[in-house]
Motif scaffolding. Structure first.
Motif, PDB file in Angstrom:
ATOM      1  N   ALA A 136       5.612 -47.875   8.692  1.00  0.00           N
ATOM      2  CA  ALA A 136       4.508 -48.485   7.945  1.00  0.00           C
ATOM      3  C   ALA A 136       3.221 -47.767   8.321  1.00  0.00           C
ATOM      4  CB  ALA A 136       4.403 -49.969   8.244  1.00  0.00           C
ATOM      5  N   ASN A 137       2.510 -47.264   7.342  1.00  0.00           N
ATOM      6  CA  ASN A 137       1.272 -46.516   7.578  1.00  0.00           C
ATOM      7  C   ASN A 137       0.114 -47.123   6.810  1.00  0.00           C
ATOM      8  OD1 ASN A 137       2.065 -44.289   9.297  1.00  0.00           O
ATOM      9  ND2 ASN A 137       3.308 -43.615   7.573  1.00  0.00           N
ATOM     10  N   ARG A 138      -0.991 -47.240   7.456  1.00  0.00           N
ATOM     11  CA  ARG A 138      -2.232 -47.578   6.764  1.00  0.00           C
ATOM     12  C   ARG A 138      -2.815 -46.298   6.181  1.00  0.00           C
ATOM     13  NH1 ARG A 138      -2.527 -50.197  11.602  1.00  0.00           N
ATOM     14  NH2 ARG A 138      -3.993 -48.652  12.421  1.00  0.00           N
ATOM     15  N   PRO A 139      -3.712 -46.419   5.219  1.00  0.00           N
ATOM     16  CA  PRO A 139      -4.339 -45.208   4.660  1.00  0.00           C
ATOM     17  C   PRO A 139      -4.988 -44.366   5.754  1.00  0.00           C
ATOM     18  CG  PRO A 139      -4.850 -47.119   3.314  1.00  0.00           C
ATOM     19  CD  PRO A 139      -4.169 -47.643   4.531  1.00  0.00           C
ATOM     20  N   ASN A 140      -4.797 -43.037   5.673  1.00  0.00           N
ATOM     21  CA  ASN A 140      -5.374 -42.065   6.602  1.00  0.00           C
ATOM     22  C   ASN A 140      -4.904 -42.264   8.052  1.00  0.00           C
ATOM     23  OD1 ASN A 140      -7.021 -40.863   4.527  1.00  0.00           O
ATOM     24  ND2 ASN A 140      -8.314 -42.697   4.677  1.00  0.00           N
ATOM     25  N   ASN A 141      -3.757 -42.902   8.226  1.00  0.00           N
ATOM     26  CA  ASN A 141      -3.209 -43.101   9.569  1.00  0.00           C
ATOM     27  C   ASN A 141      -1.722 -42.799   9.517  1.00  0.00           C
ATOM     28  OD1 ASN A 141      -2.326 -43.897  12.046  1.00  0.00           O
ATOM     29  ND2 ASN A 141      -3.111 -45.992  11.935  1.00  0.00           N
ATOM     30  N   PHE A 142      -1.362 -41.647  10.073  1.00  0.00           N
ATOM     31  CA  PHE A 142       0.019 -41.216   9.931  1.00  0.00           C
ATOM     32  C   PHE A 142       0.771 -41.164  11.258  1.00  0.00           C
ATOM     33  CE2 PHE A 142       2.875 -38.996   6.854  1.00  0.00           C
ATOM     34  CZ  PHE A 142       2.569 -39.838   5.806  1.00  0.00           C
ATOM     35  N   LYS A 143       0.277 -41.876  12.250  1.00  0.00           N
ATOM     36  CA  LYS A 143       0.925 -41.786  13.558  1.00  0.00           C
ATOM     37  C   LYS A 143       2.298 -42.468  13.580  1.00  0.00           C
ATOM     38  CE  LYS A 143      -1.227 -45.969  15.485  1.00  0.00           C
ATOM     39  NZ  LYS A 143      -2.084 -46.495  16.578  1.00  0.00           N
ATOM     40  N   ASP A 144       2.533 -43.385  12.646  1.00  0.00           N
ATOM     41  CA  ASP A 144       3.801 -44.119  12.639  1.00  0.00           C
ATOM     42  C   ASP A 144       4.781 -43.591  11.596  1.00  0.00           C
ATOM     43  OD1 ASP A 144       1.878 -47.092  13.154  1.00  0.00           O
ATOM     44  OD2 ASP A 144       2.937 -45.892  14.654  1.00  0.00           O
ATOM     45  N   SER A 145       4.653 -42.338  11.200  1.00  0.00           N
ATOM     46  CA  SER A 145       5.558 -41.797  10.179  1.00  0.00           C
ATOM     47  C   SER A 145       6.921 -41.427  10.746  1.00  0.00           C
ATOM     48  CB  SER A 145       4.930 -40.567   9.524  1.00  0.00           C
ATOM     49  OG  SER A 145       4.740 -39.551  10.498  1.00  0.00           O
ATOM     50  N   ILE A 146       7.087 -41.549  12.077  1.00  0.00           N
ATOM     51  CA  ILE A 146       8.346 -41.225  12.740  1.00  0.00           C
ATOM     52  C   ILE A 146       9.029 -42.515  13.195  1.00  0.00           C
ATOM     53  CG2 ILE A 146       9.439 -40.033  14.683  1.00  0.00           C
ATOM     54  CD1 ILE A 146       8.264 -38.114  12.740  1.00  0.00           C
ATOM     55  N   TRP A 147      10.348 -42.560  12.977  1.00  0.00           N
ATOM     56  CA  TRP A 147      11.148 -43.658  13.542  1.00  0.00           C
ATOM     57  C   TRP A 147      12.386 -43.064  14.183  1.00  0.00           C
ATOM     58  CZ3 TRP A 147      16.222 -45.077  12.649  1.00  0.00           C
ATOM     59  CH2 TRP A 147      16.629 -46.282  13.234  1.00  0.00           C
ATOM     60  N   ARG A 148      12.774 -43.627  15.331  1.00  0.00           N
ATOM     61  CA  ARG A 148      13.993 -43.177  15.994  1.00  0.00           C
ATOM     62  C   ARG A 148      14.620 -44.327  16.759  1.00  0.00           C
ATOM     63  NH1 ARG A 148      13.982 -42.141  21.359  1.00  0.00           N
ATOM     64  NH2 ARG A 148      15.415 -40.368  21.245  1.00  0.00           N
ATOM     65  N   ASP A 149      15.920 -44.238  16.958  1.00  0.00           N
ATOM     66  CA  ASP A 149      16.634 -45.221  17.769  1.00  0.00           C
ATOM     67  C   ASP A 149      17.887 -44.554  18.313  1.00  0.00           C
ATOM     68  OD1 ASP A 149      16.992 -47.610  19.036  1.00  0.00           O
ATOM     69  OD2 ASP A 149      17.896 -48.636  17.325  1.00  0.00           O
TER      70      ASP A 149
END
Length: 646
Positions: A78-91
């Protein structure tokens, strides 16, 4: 009179008896099977990750047979506008099970908002399996269900931001990276994410058709209560059979002679059980006699190719039923592909009210010589009157429109001489088939949605594939904002009945009877009833206009008739009746490559108020007259124009 036999006669008789016994044994050993997927070991299951919570408020639609909807999802990215730090998911998974070649499958049921690409990586034992998935439409997606070892294999991590630590090298790691427009909020939500083993298993076909064809013992049919979709309230066993076993494979055929014997017995059974002799005004006795004469004439194994050709011709010409035909060829009868002999059509012709016209020119060299709308007077020296009478012997000259195919499809080295009547008078045009064809571009793919003039929702379906329901749900909000819905089913020859049932569930507001079928034992009728969708729905007062033509068939006709019976404000707009071809089709595949398609496993559909529609079709509520080729699609398209003003 004294009858005497010599030893030679007894020997011949003995050989014949042995041959018959061997043939019967071989036939009785033939087994009809189908393939079903079986899920085995699970390597990873997102639902069992306790740290992740599922959220309500979603509606993940069903896709495959025997699959149900889901109302909760887990947000992975989940990303807010202009915030791409959470574009990665891993498990990771601590499983000790190892991925297997050809059987380990990645499955994900998901939805996206403002995401255009998802990169997925599965790591185990120093190997990365990686694939990029391009998102063409936002919203709920067709589930990913792919063999992992078919993905790209990498020695280095293709998603560097999803780091794998030394302590994790013995684990199975799943990682994803999403790409989107950074100026907008985005998210990836899943209902299911599984990595598991999946194998294909053989299962026996339990159907009285094969009991008769292969002279096997009659099987007892138990009452069937499990349907292949939660949308179905009641139905028949044979319909569930179709969902599972529409493709049937024969095993145990030891040689070509046995295979041909089994083929002729199966066709014999099909002719005995064919359900539409009355509707298609066919003489059952005559056709069975003609068939027996045909197979007796070509009963030598050296005549296999001729027999197959004659069987194809017999079924095609006598029944004229697209659900009853012989396809393919044995290996020895196949011709080597020769692209130079592949038929081409540099132009399209249409018969309109007993006359022939140029409707489209695909080779630009002739666009000026063959103006659209030009009347064709002759083809290769034969008058169009003669050609039309032969091609359409039962067509009325008035109010008749049909594309003309006879004799105009030829290989690249050939040519056709047309005599056309232009504005400056008759003209002879020699059309060569060696040019480059530029087909008029139009809507691509199976499904197309757009909002057209005056806030009208337009949906075109070229086939009833399983993705129709998911894609329609993604457009449902915009559809409900529109003042009316146009469903374009022109040229839609059918597909999966399940897709029809699911779409109908969005359009009916109560439990709805669609049709009845006669049971296998002929003792009672089975009603097919579906329920209304409680979560997604088209508003009740919305007018629905369905566009059809003579190529609107099978599942499309089932949809139209059921919609008209169970909902108000539905009108069919067309130039003529629909095809009148409604049946469940089963394909029987032989080892040599022959396929026998037939509609003889199931009985006819009986619709409320109108009965059986076979060879009759559905009459339009608004009949549109075609006066020239410019009234056709893709020109003025008067059928669509009529829907816009009604």
């Amino acid at each position: 009179m004294k009858i005497s036999f010599d030893n030679r006669m007894f020997k011949k008789l003995g050989v014949l008896i042995i041959f018959i016994i061997k043939a019967q044994i071989a036939i009785s050993q033939t087994q009809p099977i189908y393939y079903d997927d079986l899920n085995l070991d699970i390597f990873y299951d997102l639902a069992k990750v306790r740290s992740l919570k599922s959220d309500p408020g979603f509606y993940f639609p069903e896709y495959e047979f025997f699959e149900d909807y889901k109302l909760k999802g887990i947000t992975l990215v989940a990303n807010r506008p202009n915030n791409f730090k959470d574009s990665i998911w891993r498990d990771r998974s601590t499983t000790k099970l190892k991925l297997k070649k050809d059987t380990s499958v990645f499955f994900m049921k998901y939805m996206v908002e403002n995401i255009n690409t998802i990169n997925i990586c599965v790591y185990q034992d120093g190997v990365y399996w990686y694939k990029e998935f391009v998102i063409n439409e936002q919203g709920y997606q067709i589930p990913i269900n792919e063999k992992i070892t078919n993905w790209k294999r990498c020695e280095l991590n293709p998603i560097p931001a999803a780091k794998i630590h030394l302590t994790e090298r013995g684990n199975l790691i799943v990682s994803m990276q999403c790409f989107s427009d950074k100026t907008k909020a985005s998210r990836l939500v899943t209902a299911d994410l599984l990595i598991h083993d999946q194998i294909s298993v053989k299962k026996s076909v339990n159907n009285s058709f094969f009991n008769q064809a292969l002279e096997a013992p009659t099987l007892i049919y138990k009452k069937y209560n499990k349907y292949y979709s939660s949308t179905i309230i009641s139905g028949s066993k044979e319909e569930t059979d179709e969902a599972q076993r529409s493709n049937i494979y024969l095993q145990g055929l030891s040689d070509r002679e046995t295979e041909i014997n089994v083929l002729t017995k199966i066709i014999t059974t099909a002719l005995d059980r064919y359900p539409f002799y009355q509707e298609r005004q066919l003489d059952k006795v005559r056709l069975r006699a003609k068939y027996q004469s045909l197979i007796q004439k070509y009963n030598d194994t050296q005549q296999i190719c001729k027999l197959i050709d004659e069987l194809k011709k017999f079924l095609s010409e006598e029944f004229k039923d697209p659900h009853l035909q012989l396809l393919g060829n044995t290996e020895e009868c196949k011709e080597k592909p020769d692209n130079s002999k592949k038929p081409r059509r540099p132009f399209n012709l249409y018969q309109i009210n007993g006359q022939l016209f140029v409707a489209m020119v695909n080779d630009q060299r002739y666009s000026e010589l063959l103006p659209i709308g030009s009347k064709v007077l002759s083809i290769d020296g034969k008058s169009t009157d003669t050609l039309l009478k032969k091609a359409f012997p039962f067509e009325a000259k008035q109010n008749s429109t049909k594309e003309f195919f006879s004799g105009i499809a030829k290989p690249a080295g050939d040519s056709t001489v047309l005599l056309v009547n232009t504005q400056i008078g008759p003209r002879l045009v020699t059309v060569k088939y060696d040019g480059e064809f530029k087909l008029r571009s139009g809507s691509q793919g199976n499904y197309d949605f757009k909002v057209i003039k005056s806030n009208v929702a337009y949906v075109r379906l070229s086939s009833w594939t399983l993705d129709v329901y998911t894609r329609f749900i993604n457009d449902l909000e915009n559809i409900n904002k529109s003042k009316k819905l146009i469903l374009d089913l022109r040229g839609n020859g059918g597909g999966a009945a399940l897709s029809v049932f699911r779409l109908l569930s969005l359009m009916v507001n109560h439990n709805s009877e669609l049709y009845e079928t006669l049971g296998e034992d002929s003792s009672n009728r089975h009603k097919t009833v579906i329920k209304s969708n409680n979560f997604r729905h088209i508003r009740g007062e919305m007018p629905i206009l369905v566009l059809g033509d003579r190529n609107t068939a099978c599942a499309s006709e089932m949809f139209i008739q059921s919609l008209k019976y169970n909902r108000d404000n539905v009108k069919v707009i067309a130039t003529e009746n629909t095809a009148g071809v409604l049946a469940s089709r089963f394909d029987i595949h032989f080892p040599s490559g022959i396929t026998f398609s037939n509609n003889c496993f199931t009985s006819k559909m009986i619709f409320p108020k109108v009965g059986c529609l076979e060879n009759v079709g559905i009459s339009p509520d608004i009949k549109v007259m075609i006066k020239s080729v410019f009234d056709l699609k893709p020109y003025n398209d008067v059928v669509l124009q009529s829907a816009l003003i009604n």
